[in-house]
Design a protein around this motif. Structure first.
Motif, PDB file in Angstrom:
ATOM      1  N   GLU A   1      34.015 -13.219 -41.454  1.00  0.00           N
ATOM      2  CA  GLU A   1      34.186 -12.843 -42.864  1.00  0.00           C
ATOM      3  C   GLU A   1      32.954 -13.272 -43.650  1.00  0.00           C
ATOM      4  O   GLU A   1      32.454 -12.554 -44.500  1.00  0.00           O
ATOM      5  N   HIS A   2      32.477 -14.474 -43.339  1.00  0.00           N
ATOM      6  CA  HIS A   2      31.285 -15.007 -44.001  1.00  0.00           C
ATOM      7  C   HIS A   2      30.061 -14.147 -43.669  1.00  0.00           C
ATOM      8  O   HIS A   2      29.255 -13.823 -44.537  1.00  0.00           O
ATOM      9  N   MET A   3      29.905 -13.745 -42.391  1.00  0.00           N
ATOM     10  CA  MET A   3      28.779 -12.902 -41.967  1.00  0.00           C
ATOM     11  C   MET A   3      28.842 -11.544 -42.663  1.00  0.00           C
ATOM     12  O   MET A   3      27.817 -10.990 -43.048  1.00  0.00           O
TER      13      MET A   3
ATOM     14  N   ASN B   1      26.405 -24.359 -38.667  1.00  0.00           N
ATOM     15  CA  ASN B   1      25.794 -23.939 -39.925  1.00  0.00           C
ATOM     16  C   ASN B   1      25.472 -22.450 -39.901  1.00  0.00           C
ATOM     17  O   ASN B   1      25.110 -21.899 -38.866  1.00  0.00           O
ATOM     18  N   CYS B   2      25.555 -21.819 -41.068  1.00  0.00           N
ATOM     19  CA  CYS B   2      25.269 -20.398 -41.183  1.00  0.00           C
ATOM     20  C   CYS B   2      23.783 -20.128 -40.974  1.00  0.00           C
ATOM     21  O   CYS B   2      22.935 -20.839 -41.520  1.00  0.00           O
ATOM     22  N   ARG B   3      23.463 -19.103 -40.187  1.00  0.00           N
ATOM     23  CA  ARG B   3      22.063 -18.749 -39.932  1.00  0.00           C
ATOM     24  C   ARG B   3      21.385 -18.178 -41.156  1.00  0.00           C
ATOM     25  O   ARG B   3      20.166 -18.175 -41.254  1.00  0.00           O
ATOM     26  N   TYR B   4      22.161 -17.657 -42.094  1.00  0.00           N
ATOM     27  CA  TYR B   4      21.574 -16.996 -43.258  1.00  0.00           C
ATOM     28  C   TYR B   4      21.421 -17.937 -44.450  1.00  0.00           C
ATOM     29  O   TYR B   4      20.401 -17.927 -45.119  1.00  0.00           O
ATOM     30  N   CYS B   5      22.429 -18.728 -44.736  1.00  0.00           N
ATOM     31  CA  CYS B   5      22.369 -19.558 -45.941  1.00  0.00           C
ATOM     32  C   CYS B   5      22.403 -21.051 -45.634  1.00  0.00           C
ATOM     33  O   CYS B   5      22.179 -21.861 -46.530  1.00  0.00           O
ATOM     34  N   GLY B   6      22.687 -21.422 -44.383  1.00  0.00           N
ATOM     35  CA  GLY B   6      22.656 -22.833 -44.010  1.00  0.00           C
ATOM     36  C   GLY B   6      23.883 -23.636 -44.386  1.00  0.00           C
ATOM     37  O   GLY B   6      23.943 -24.824 -44.100  1.00  0.00           O
ATOM     38  N   VAL B   7      24.866 -22.999 -45.025  1.00  0.00           N
ATOM     39  CA  VAL B   7      26.077 -23.753 -45.367  1.00  0.00           C
ATOM     40  C   VAL B   7      26.881 -24.034 -44.101  1.00  0.00           C
ATOM     41  O   VAL B   7      26.717 -23.365 -43.088  1.00  0.00           O
ATOM     42  N   GLN B   8      27.747 -25.006 -44.199  1.00  0.00           N
ATOM     43  CA  GLN B   8      28.606 -25.335 -43.084  1.00  0.00           C
ATOM     44  C   GLN B   8      29.586 -24.178 -42.869  1.00  0.00           C
ATOM     45  O   GLN B   8      30.181 -23.682 -43.823  1.00  0.00           O
TER      46      GLN B   8
ATOM     47  N   TRP C   1      30.118 -10.966 -45.521  1.00  0.00           N
ATOM     48  CA  TRP C   1      29.735 -11.191 -46.908  1.00  0.00           C
ATOM     49  C   TRP C   1      28.215 -11.112 -47.046  1.00  0.00           C
ATOM     50  O   TRP C   1      27.692 -10.511 -47.971  1.00  0.00           O
ATOM     51  N   HIS C   2      27.493 -11.702 -46.100  1.00  0.00           N
ATOM     52  CA  HIS C   2      26.023 -11.657 -46.147  1.00  0.00           C
ATOM     53  C   HIS C   2      25.512 -10.230 -46.050  1.00  0.00           C
ATOM     54  O   HIS C   2      24.533  -9.865 -46.691  1.00  0.00           O
ATOM     55  N   LYS C   3      26.157  -9.416 -45.210  1.00  0.00           N
ATOM     56  CA  LYS C   3      25.732  -8.032 -45.053  1.00  0.00           C
ATOM     57  C   LYS C   3      25.959  -7.241 -46.327  1.00  0.00           C
ATOM     58  O   LYS C   3      25.203  -6.325 -46.652  1.00  0.00           O
TER      59      LYS C   3
HETATM   60 ZN   LIG Z   1      26.029 -17.958 -44.965  1.00  0.00          ZN
END
Ligand SMILES: [Zn+2]
Ligand SMILES: [Zn+2]
Length: 88
Positions: free
Chosen positions: A73-75, A49-56, A77-79
């Motif tokens: 890529e997901h990380m 799970n993502c540490r920032y948004c909790g999605v899988q 995006w958070h930045k």
């Molecule tokens: Zn996330």
């Protein structure tokens, strides 16, 4: 530095020193806490799970390189969208 303590099969403890700021081998973010998977992988990637948004996280089974690429890529995006991390 932090110390991770693992229970050894058959008794006893295994203590491993690790750097909590070392990058996770999957997401590249600091590991913060050792996971059951070891000290090189963060607890979030260990759970998937993502540490920032909790999605899988977009894990690609059997392909760590692709998994790394997609998770990073997901990380990234958070930045680029720090405010969006608030609303899940
Ligand atoms: Zn996330
Ligand atoms: Zn990670």
């Amino acid at each position: 530095m932090k110390t991770a303590v693992y229970q050894k099969i058959g008794g006893g403890e295994l203590k491993i020193e690790y750097d909590e700021n070392a990058p996770c081998i999957i997401c590249g973010e600091p590991v913060i806490e050792a996971s059951m998977g070891g000290t090189a992988i963060c607890p979030w990637c260990d759970c998937g799970n993502c540490r920032y948004c909790g999605v899988q996280l977009p894990f690609v089974f059997g392909d760590q390189e692709k998994t790394k690429q997609k998770v990073r890529e997901h990380m990234k995006w958070h930045k680029e969208h720090p405010a969006s991390a608030e609303d899940k």
